[in-house]
Design an enzyme around this catalytic site. Structure first.
Site, mmCIF file in Angstrom:
data_model
loop_
_atom_site.group_PDB
_atom_site.id
_atom_site.type_symbol
_atom_site.label_atom_id
_atom_site.label_comp_id
_atom_site.label_asym_id
_atom_site.label_seq_id
_atom_site.Cartn_x
_atom_site.Cartn_y
_atom_site.Cartn_z
ATOM 1 N N ASP A 4 67.745 47.450 39.957
ATOM 2 C CA ASP A 4 68.976 47.342 40.747
ATOM 3 C C ASP A 4 69.977 48.404 40.308
ATOM 4 O OD1 ASP A 4 67.736 45.219 41.821
ATOM 5 O OD2 ASP A 4 69.187 43.704 41.169
ATOM 6 N N CYS A 44 95.822 13.470 29.994
ATOM 7 C CA CYS A 44 94.865 12.426 30.400
ATOM 8 C C CYS A 44 93.515 12.669 29.722
ATOM 9 C CB CYS A 44 94.715 12.453 31.920
ATOM 10 S SG CYS A 44 93.313 11.495 32.504
ATOM 11 N N LYS A 61 58.299 18.697 62.135
ATOM 12 C CA LYS A 61 59.525 18.489 61.352
ATOM 13 C C LYS A 61 59.337 17.474 60.239
ATOM 14 C CE LYS A 61 63.591 18.839 63.289
ATOM 15 N NZ LYS A 61 64.822 19.611 63.273
ATOM 16 N N CYS A 107 95.641 12.595 39.286
ATOM 17 C CA CYS A 107 96.389 12.202 38.101
ATOM 18 C C CYS A 107 97.005 13.476 37.550
ATOM 19 C CB CYS A 107 95.426 11.583 37.083
ATOM 20 S SG CYS A 107 96.055 11.607 35.402
ATOM 21 N N LYS A 117 52.248 28.004 66.116
ATOM 22 C CA LYS A 117 52.261 28.830 67.327
ATOM 23 C C LYS A 117 50.835 29.210 67.689
ATOM 24 C CE LYS A 117 56.693 30.762 65.956
ATOM 25 N NZ LYS A 117 57.452 31.882 65.422
ATOM 26 N N TYR A 177 60.917 36.162 63.009
ATOM 27 C CA TYR A 177 59.740 35.386 63.417
ATOM 28 C C TYR A 177 59.291 35.630 64.857
ATOM 29 C CZ TYR A 177 63.516 32.238 64.905
ATOM 30 O OH TYR A 177 64.638 31.718 65.462
ATOM 31 N N LYS A 219 59.484 26.720 58.793
ATOM 32 C CA LYS A 219 60.644 26.624 59.671
ATOM 33 C C LYS A 219 61.884 26.674 58.779
ATOM 34 C CE LYS A 219 62.355 23.906 63.591
ATOM 35 N NZ LYS A 219 63.749 23.997 63.268
ATOM 36 N N GLU A 239 53.868 28.757 60.350
ATOM 37 C CA GLU A 239 54.935 29.428 59.590
ATOM 38 C C GLU A 239 55.928 28.397 59.079
ATOM 39 O OE1 GLU A 239 56.902 31.728 62.549
ATOM 40 O OE2 GLU A 239 55.189 33.054 62.859
ATOM 41 N N CYS A 272 93.894 7.126 32.051
ATOM 42 C CA CYS A 272 95.096 7.165 31.212
ATOM 43 C C CYS A 272 96.201 6.228 31.696
ATOM 44 C CB CYS A 272 95.643 8.586 31.120
ATOM 45 S SG CYS A 272 96.371 9.182 32.649
ATOM 46 N N CYS A 283 95.638 6.040 37.169
ATOM 47 C CA CYS A 283 94.447 6.755 36.697
ATOM 48 C C CYS A 283 93.608 5.828 35.819
ATOM 49 C CB CYS A 283 94.885 7.989 35.920
ATOM 50 S SG CYS A 283 93.529 8.790 35.066
ATOM 51 N N ASP A 316 65.529 26.728 57.528
ATOM 52 C CA ASP A 316 66.669 26.000 58.072
ATOM 53 C C ASP A 316 67.932 26.847 57.994
ATOM 54 O OD1 ASP A 316 67.970 23.943 59.233
ATOM 55 O OD2 ASP A 316 68.021 22.663 57.450
ATOM 56 N N ARG A 327 72.186 32.702 68.844
ATOM 57 C CA ARG A 327 71.368 32.206 69.942
ATOM 58 C C ARG A 327 72.254 31.669 71.060
ATOM 59 N NH1 ARG A 327 69.436 27.120 71.223
ATOM 60 N NH2 ARG A 327 67.649 27.235 72.604
ATOM 61 N N GLU A 379 65.706 34.088 61.680
ATOM 62 C CA GLU A 379 66.600 33.061 61.146
ATOM 63 C C GLU A 379 67.400 33.649 59.992
ATOM 64 O OE1 GLU A 379 66.190 30.280 62.853
ATOM 65 O OE2 GLU A 379 67.035 28.634 61.697
HETATM 66 S S1 IVH Z 1 60.080 30.218 66.932
HETATM 67 C C1 IVH Z 1 60.098 30.072 71.261
HETATM 68 N N1 IVH Z 1 59.682 30.311 64.346
HETATM 69 O O1 IVH Z 1 63.864 26.679 64.748
HETATM 70 C C2 IVH Z 1 60.110 30.146 69.811
HETATM 71 N N2 IVH Z 1 61.661 29.285 65.133
HETATM 72 O O2 IVH Z 1 63.913 24.339 66.510
HETATM 73 C C3 IVH Z 1 61.394 29.731 69.236
HETATM 74 N N3 IVH Z 1 63.154 28.483 63.365
HETATM 75 O O3 IVH Z 1 65.886 28.051 67.269
HETATM 76 C C4 IVH Z 1 61.554 29.866 67.823
HETATM 77 N N4 IVH Z 1 61.903 29.143 61.674
HETATM 78 O O4 IVH Z 1 66.263 28.773 64.839
HETATM 79 C C5 IVH Z 1 60.488 29.914 65.342
HETATM 80 N N5 IVH Z 1 59.209 30.502 62.099
HETATM 81 C C6 IVH Z 1 60.021 30.117 63.072
HETATM 82 C C7 IVH Z 1 61.252 29.479 62.810
HETATM 83 C C8 IVH Z 1 62.037 29.053 63.876
HETATM 84 C C9 IVH Z 1 63.029 28.554 62.028
HETATM 85 C C10 IVH Z 1 64.279 27.853 64.094
HETATM 86 C C11 IVH Z 1 64.904 28.694 65.172
HETATM 87 C C12 IVH Z 1 64.758 27.919 66.442
HETATM 88 C C13 IVH Z 1 64.611 26.529 65.932
HETATM 89 C C14 IVH Z 1 63.894 25.667 66.924
#
Ligand code: IVH
Length: 667
Positions: A34, A428, A311, A423, A287, A223, A116, A114, A408, A405, A118, A137, A171
């Site tokens: 770095d 204290c 999920k 407090c 997918k 993605y 997902k 893949e 104290c 408190c 968050d 989005r 994401e």
């Molecule tokens: S594909 C048509 N791939 O999940 C395909 N989404 O619940 C749409 N997300 O809005 C998304 N990881 O924000 C895809 N590997 C991944 C993802 C992913 C996270 C999120 C994305 C999407 C939401 C859908």
């Protein structure tokens, strides 16, 4: 260096930095440290400062640019950003595959699975390889232009490795460690906390000023492909590989599978393993790989028929509230805590959950004896989601926050505009204990073996009363030995940890002192700017406010702290104990201006010349009186005369005060 040569070097540096960025963010295989990377960035910055017309928008020095925006413009997505249907169990997943098989009966299905991640879905538009727009989005059709913030995300390339025009989706997220650090900082500064990393990422991208997002350590995984006429992958996997080749970071874990059983096993294998990831995922995405099949399957109004999200439920558990206690924090904040019948949640045993403050306690109406649903917010901190009121027997005891408190007995008050009861007794015992434990904690002075329990024990034994007393402990070996359960070795270790802590850098001491609103980050900024505790101690509100990110609230709190006789006494005793009051820079980054020769001329807007000189010298630079070929920079303020002229003649870069600050702050 003349302009022609500079152009050549600038191009070469950008190329080199782009390559290192790619290796670091995309391949996860950096070839330089770095620090070495920063050295290259600084070289580029130097040249760009000398020849501002050579600055291009894809330069790594240009991630945080321009003025804060007035609002967000709308962006219509050329290809809509769809959402995903959810599968909550194996049966849902079977249905998804069955439906697909029905529509394309002759096909041999292949699945890409893949993580997902968050975070927040975003779309990035590149033209001829340059990032020109980044958007949220939104409703899938129209999103908001957040280019200024997305440009600050280091894993988003400002320029692709080929001059291609395309749109990609991915994401943006905040790693869990960054989320926790951010919240810790916000807690100290009295700001509201983010509930989880996703909210923190969203909050960061919703800022009008890109400087905020730039401090938030966001990351992105790509993605999917949007509008991309120049690419013609045959499968989703090919598309991912093509994007990776272009310099985009793709999902770090993915696999291709053929059997539904394997898909389910793979998904399930992440149910526990997900906590080992440095970021949160809320499931996996499955997918269908073949893009021709995707086309054939098409989409419903909202989501594709070729993909589904598997999920994980948010980790929740039910348990019983066996009591409600009130904790008094370091600055006297009273926090109601639900004491729970122990329950396992996301792999750990939970016995307590925060009820945050009086308002939330009342709103959720938590009573002793209630059955409650708890969950880990951001999958780390347990909180009470709701009371299961149907399970009430009528025997539950409502809880009222105390008027005094609990530690104290002083009357507690709620300041206007604050949610917390506080407090205000500085003596204290709970505050004193928390304050001492904070001083010794890992984030502050890092005295190993000196946790809250030890602090409490030492206080109770009368061996310490405040943080300065910690440094009297090495001389009280016998008394320490006499304490319960203290073996020879552990006393020796504690004493040596205390001795070692004396050399901690100034920012740790500053943070440790527990000045209101001064979190670790602010402490670092202050320490770096003032260099010595004495300089900071004497600084005026105006001087403090001149530090980036320091506003009136922090500045006043700092001056107030150092004006109190009690703080002055502590500082004096810490000095006598031999503590380091100087900011030591991190190794490797210790002297960003090492070997650089400066000349200061004219009147600077906020610093005196002496102050500027001290800052330069503390960063390893040298300040001389006359401009020559050996001068690296001239810092010029108002009414700069012949020295500035000479600098221009010799083509020496000229900095204004802001330029000097930027140089000093390059990590
Ligand atoms: S594909 C048509 N791939 O999940 C395909 N989404 O619940 C749409 N997300 O809005 C998304 N990881 O924000 C895809 N590997 C991944 C993802 C992913 C996270 C999120 C994305 C999407 C939401 C859908």
């Amino acid at each position: 260096m003349n302009r022609e040569k500079a152009l050549e070097v600038v191009e070469q540096l950008k190329q080199e930095l782009g390559e290192h960025n790619y290796r670091y963010h995309v391949l996860d295989d950096p070839k330089i440290s770095d620090t070495d990377f920063d050295v290259l960035v600084r070289q580029l910055q130097d040249l760009e400062r000398q020849y501002p017309d050579l600055i291009t928008p894809d330069s790594p020095t240009q991630r945080v640019g321009g003025q804060p925006r007035a609002g967000f413009a709308q962006v219509a997505h050329r290809v809509p950003l769809l959402s995903l249907d959810n599968a909550l169990n194996l049966e849902d997943l079977r249905d998804f595959v069955r439906r697909a098989m029905k529509l394309v009966p002759e096909a041999q299905l292949e699945f890409v699975v893949e993580l997902k991640v968050d975070g927040l879905a975003v779309s990035l538009q590149y033209e001829n390889g340059f990032l020109v727009r980044g958007a949220t989005r939104g409703n899938g059709e129209v999103g908001e232009d957040i280019t200024h913030n997305l440009r600050t995300v280091k894993s988003i390339p400002l320029r692709l490795r080929e001059p291609m025009t395309l749109e990609v989706r991915g994401e943006v997220y905040m790693p869990r460690s960054s989320f926790l650090a951010l919240n810790a900082e916000r807690a100290v500064e009295g700001q509201t906390l983010f509930a989880n990393p996703r909210n923190a990422a969203a909050g960061s991208l919703r800022q009008l000023d890109p400087k905020v997002a730039a401090t938030r350590n966001l990351a992105m995984v790509t993605y999917g492909l949007g509008y991309s006429p120049a690419l013609s992958p045959v499968s989703h996997y090919d598309a991912l590989m093509a994007m990776q080749k272009l310099g985009l970071r793709i999902n770090p874990h993915l696999t291709i599978l053929h059997e539904l059983e394997d898909v389910v096993n793979y998904c399930e294998s992440w149910r526990e393993k997900r906590y080992e990831l440095p970021f949160d995922i809320d499931g996996l995405v499955i997918k269908i790989n073949n893009l021709a099949l995707q086309e054939q399957l098409g989409t419903t109004a909202k989501s594709p028929r070729w993909a589904i999200a598997y999920k994980f439920p948010a980790e929740q558990a039910q348990t019983l509230v066996v009591g409600i206690s009130v904790q008094v924090g370091r600055i006297g904040t009273l926090t109601p805590i639900a004491e729970l019948a122990p329950v396992t949640l996301a792999g750990t045993v939970v016995k307590r959950a925060s009820l945050h403050n009086e308002d939330i306690l009342r709103e959720k109406d938590v009573r002793v004896g209630d059955h409650v649903l708890i969950q880990k917010a951001g999958e780390i901190i347990p909180e009470v989601v709701e009371v299961l009121k149907a399970k009430r027997s009528g025997q539950e005891q409502p809880f009222a926050m105390p008027e005094v408190c609990p530690a104290c007995g002083s009357k507690v008050t709620r300041l206007p505009g604050e949610v917390a009861l506080r407090c205000f007794n500085p003596a204290c015992p709970a505050q004193v204990m928390e304050g001492i434990a904070h001083f010794a904690s890992r984030g502050a002075m890092d005295i190993e073996g000196f946790g809250p329990a030890v602090a409490e024990q030492l206080l109770a034994a009368g061996l310490i009363k405040d943080v300065a007393d910690i440094y009297t402990l090495p001389a009280k070996r016998e008394a320490l030995m006499a304490l319960e359960r203290k073996a020879d070795k552990s006393v020796d270790n504690l004493i040596s940890a205390i001795e070692q802590s004396k050399t901690q850098p100034l920012w740790r001491l500053l943070y440790g002192l527990g000045i209101r609103f001064v979190g670790a980050r602010t402490a670092k900024l202050l320490a770096r700017r003032f260099g010595h505790l004495d300089a900071l101690r004497k600084a005026s509100v105006e001087e403090l406010e001149a530090v980036p990110e320091v506003g009136p609230k922090i500045a006043e709190s700092v001056t107030e702290f150092f004006s109190l006789p009690s703080s002055q006494a502590i500082v004096a005793r810490l000095r006598d104990a031999g503590l380091n009051f100087v900011e030591e820079q991190a190794p490797g980054k210790s002297a960003p201006l090492e070997g650089k020769v400066f000349v200061i001329t004219g009147t600077l807007p906020t610093y005196s010349r002496d102050e500027a000189a001290r800052m330069i010298e503390e960063a390893g630079g040298k300040v001389t009186g006359s401009v020559s070929k050996k001068t690296d920079y001239v810092v010029a303020g108002e009414k700069a005369g012949s020295k500035l002229e000479k600098a221009t003649q010799l083509e020496i870069p000229v900095l204004d005060e802001a330029g000097l600050e930027a140089l000093l702050q390059t990590p």
